[in-house]
Design a protein around this motif. Structure first.
Motif, PDB file in Angstrom:
ATOM      1  N   ARG A  39       0.834  -1.193   0.000  1.00 26.88           N
ATOM      2  CA  ARG A  39       0.000   0.000   0.000  1.00 26.88           C
ATOM      3  C   ARG A  39       0.873   1.250   0.000  1.00 26.88           C
ATOM      4  O   ARG A  39       2.024   1.219   0.394  1.00 26.88           O
ATOM      5  N   GLU A  40       0.284   2.329  -0.433  1.00 27.95           N
ATOM      6  CA  GLU A  40       0.988   3.604  -0.446  1.00 27.95           C
ATOM      7  C   GLU A  40       1.282   4.054   0.981  1.00 27.95           C
ATOM      8  O   GLU A  40       0.607   3.643   1.925  1.00 27.95           O
ATOM      9  N   GLU A  41       2.256   4.906   1.114  1.00 28.47           N
ATOM     10  CA  GLU A  41       2.634   5.435   2.423  1.00 28.47           C
ATOM     11  C   GLU A  41       1.447   6.155   3.052  1.00 28.47           C
ATOM     12  O   GLU A  41       0.798   6.978   2.419  1.00 28.47           O
ATOM     13  N   GLY A  42       1.122   5.803   4.289  1.00 28.06           N
ATOM     14  CA  GLY A  42       0.005   6.420   4.989  1.00 28.06           C
ATOM     15  C   GLY A  42      -1.310   5.696   4.788  1.00 28.06           C
ATOM     16  O   GLY A  42      -2.307   6.046   5.403  1.00 28.06           O
ATOM     17  N   HIS A  43      -1.343   4.655   3.933  1.00 28.26           N
ATOM     18  CA  HIS A  43      -2.566   3.917   3.679  1.00 28.26           C
ATOM     19  C   HIS A  43      -2.477   2.476   4.187  1.00 28.26           C
ATOM     20  O   HIS A  43      -3.252   1.628   3.777  1.00 28.26           O
ATOM     21  N   GLU A  44      -1.533   2.217   5.066  1.00 27.13           N
ATOM     22  CA  GLU A  44      -1.398   0.877   5.607  1.00 27.13           C
ATOM     23  C   GLU A  44      -2.565   0.586   6.547  1.00 27.13           C
ATOM     24  O   GLU A  44      -3.155   1.484   7.126  1.00 27.13           O
ATOM     25  N   ILE A  45      -2.851  -0.699   6.711  1.00 29.59           N
ATOM     26  CA  ILE A  45      -3.940  -1.097   7.603  1.00 29.59           C
ATOM     27  C   ILE A  45      -3.499  -0.845   9.048  1.00 29.59           C
ATOM     28  O   ILE A  45      -2.338  -1.025   9.401  1.00 29.59           O
ATOM     29  N   SER A  46      -4.450  -0.423   9.857  1.00 28.66           N
ATOM     30  CA  SER A  46      -4.149  -0.145  11.259  1.00 28.66           C
ATOM     31  C   SER A  46      -3.913  -1.448  12.013  1.00 28.66           C
ATOM     32  O   SER A  46      -4.573  -2.464  11.760  1.00 28.66           O
ATOM     33  N   ALA A  47      -2.988  -1.433  12.945  1.00 29.82           N
ATOM     34  CA  ALA A  47      -2.718  -2.619  13.764  1.00 29.82           C
ATOM     35  C   ALA A  47      -3.919  -2.974  14.626  1.00 29.82           C
ATOM     36  O   ALA A  47      -4.096  -4.137  15.013  1.00 29.82           O
TER      37      ALA A  47
END
Length: 69
Positions: free
Chosen positions: A36-44
Motif C-alpha cells: 500500500r501507499e505510504e500512509g494507507h497501511e492497515i491499522s494494527a
C-alpha cells in the motif's frame, strides 16, 4: 580504477538482476499480499480486533462441546 562513462546500463550481473526485478508484492501468483501507499497501511488495531474476535468465537463454540467443565 576507472569509472565507466556513458549511460545508466548496469555494469554487473547482480545490478542487472536488481534493475530488472519485479516487486514481489505485485506478482500475480502472490495471494493476499498488497503493498500500500505510504500512509494507507492497515491499522494494527484491525489485527488486534480480529484476534480478539476469533478468540472469543472459539471460546464460545467450545462452550457448546458436551462434557466440558
Amino acid at each position: 580504477m576507472s569509472t565507466p562513462t556513458g549511460g545508466s546500463a548496469p555494469q554487473t550481473g547482480a545490478q542487472m538482476v536488481i534493475a530488472n526485478a519485479i516487486d514481489p508484492a505485485r506478482r500475480p501468483d502472490v495471494l493476499l499480499r498488497k503493498r500500500r501507499e505510504e500512509g494507507h497501511e492497515i491499522s494494527a488495531w484491525w489485527m488486534i480486533g480480529a484476534f480478539v474476535g476469533v478468540s472469543a468465537a472459539v471460546i464460545l463454540m467450545m462452550s457448546f462441546i458436551p462434557g466440558g467443565a
